[in-house]
Design a protein around this motif. Structure first.
Motif, mmCIF file in Angstrom:
data_model
loop_
_atom_site.group_PDB
_atom_site.id
_atom_site.type_symbol
_atom_site.label_atom_id
_atom_site.label_comp_id
_atom_site.label_asym_id
_atom_site.label_seq_id
_atom_site.Cartn_x
_atom_site.Cartn_y
_atom_site.Cartn_z
ATOM 1 N N PHE A 1 2.005 3.290 -4.827
ATOM 2 C CA PHE A 1 1.510 2.436 -3.680
ATOM 3 C C PHE A 1 0.654 1.187 -4.329
ATOM 4 C CE2 PHE A 1 2.775 6.140 -1.212
ATOM 5 C CZ PHE A 1 3.193 5.523 -0.273
ATOM 6 N N GLN B 1 2.934 3.524 4.810
ATOM 7 C CA GLN B 1 2.580 2.482 3.841
ATOM 8 C C GLN B 1 1.189 2.094 3.787
ATOM 9 O OE1 GLN B 1 4.285 -1.377 4.762
ATOM 10 N NE2 GLN B 1 4.496 -1.984 2.358
ATOM 11 N N SER C 1 6.302 3.096 0.230
ATOM 12 C CA SER C 1 5.397 2.126 -0.299
ATOM 13 C C SER C 1 5.835 0.744 0.120
ATOM 14 C CB SER C 1 5.276 2.252 -1.882
ATOM 15 O OG SER C 1 6.484 1.652 -2.623
#
Length: 357
Positions: free
Chosen positions: A168, A339, A283
């Motif tokens: 991430f 996300q 991500s």
């Protein structure tokens, strides 16, 4: 600022290992823009380093290789453990080697940080003893899920932060559109008896493919561990499946991590048993249905508030759950929330690491 990124690199055929390296570098470069990075991994072994536990002990006594001086030239030892190797699930020799090199760095007076990763399980007394020494010698211990945080606490060293995976922290790709369903089939699970029943996994994959094709979905096979001399790769199996389905499946082999992330970002959904195939997807805001083969999946995905995880190689009802998730009209909206949550959680890790130096 010279940083040694341990157990990740930019050239591994395993794109998950590359994602750990890139995520580490992007995260740390935001803290120290002028930092210099060196990778150390099984495919990129520096001359001064030995992998042998006996060799490490000998080197500490004799110093013939110059390993202590080489390590002492770094300002930070950033220990990723390949994301999930701070454990003995891949064998005690691997755990021993990684743990002893960590201790070597600490004894060389280099600050060591256990990067966000899975901690445990530890199945033997020796394994736990090695882990205990590492967590107590680390300046910071970061877990990527609550179960790992509990494992560290059981070793007498509570983590400094529970965050999420380093993927991430990677800069966002430019999407390469054109794929509907990217299906990552794991060569490891297809053959190995150590992570579930391969016969069950094969039935699951065939059921998912047949169900998607019946729904009129376009399926593209997507290796996430690229071809190499190591039998643990996804490419030969992807080629075999494409040929078996006689042109009804597409196949795309990523050139590198950037290409993989661009393909994923442009797809409608990813289904995969390689965890970083799924994490690369989330991500970038692409939905990912994870076929989990170890305890590293569920707690991490749960913290992202992502419910679409099924058991690979263990349960025949996984096929129905996967197909139901693919049909869910809220899937993309859920992925965007996951996300955002992951990015927010990892930002806390950057703040902590930056304030620790």
């Amino acid at each position: 600022m010279r940083i040694l990124l341990a157990w990740a690199d930019e050239t591994s055929p395993n794109l998950g290992v590359r994602a750990l390296g890139r995520g580490s570098q992007d995260l740390l470069q935001r803290i120290w823009p002028e930092a210099e990075f060196t990778y150390m991994n099984y495919g990129t072994k520096p001359d001064a380093v030995t992998w042998s536990p006996r060799g490490l002990i000998r080197e500490w006594v004799t110093g013939r290789r110059g390993m202590r001086d080489w390590l002492g030239g770094f300002d930070l030892y950033w220990d990723t453990r390949s994301g999930d190797s701070f454990s003995d699930i891949y064998g005690l020799p691997r755990h021993t080697t990684m743990s002893l090199i960590h201790e070597f760095a600490a004894r060389s007076h280099v600050p060591t940080i256990l990067a966000p990763q899975t901690i445990g399980p530890f199945g033997s007394r020796r394994s736990r003893l090695l882990a205990r020494r590492d967590v107590h010698r680390s300046k910071l211990v970061l877990a990527r899920d609550p179960m790992s945080a509990r494992a560290s606490a059981s070793l007498g060293r509570p983590v400094d932060l529970t965050t999420t995976d380093l993927v991430f922290g990677i800069d966002q790709p430019v999407p390469e559109p054109g794929n509907d369903v990217l299906l990552n089939v794991s060569g490891l699970l297809w053959r190995s008896l150590h992570h579930g029943d391969p016969h069950v996994y094969r039935r699951q994959i065939e059921g998912v493919i047949d169900g998607l094709l019946d729904r009129g979905r376009a399926v593209t096979l997507f290796p996430h561990v690229l071809d190499s001399a190591d039998a643990d790769n996804d490419v030969p199996l992807a080629v075999e499946l494409r040929d078996r389905y006689d042109g009804r499946l597409d196949l795309v082999i990523p050139r590198d991590l950037d290409h993989a992330r661009a393909l994923i970002a442009g797809a409608r959904v990813v289904i995969g048993a390689r965890m970083h195939a799924c994490l690369n997807a989330l991500s970038t805001g692409t939905p990912a249905i994870a076929m989990a083969y170890s305890r590293k999946f569920a707690p991490l995905m749960s913290e992202l508030q992502w419910p679409h995880v099924v058991d690979a190689g263990r349960s025949d009802d996984a096929v129905g759950r996967i197909l139901a998730a693919v049909d869910d009209p809220e899937l993309t909206a859920q992925a965007r929330k996951a996300q955002a949550r992951g990015q927010h959680m990892l930002a806390g890790a950057a703040e902590l690491v930056g304030s620790s130096q």
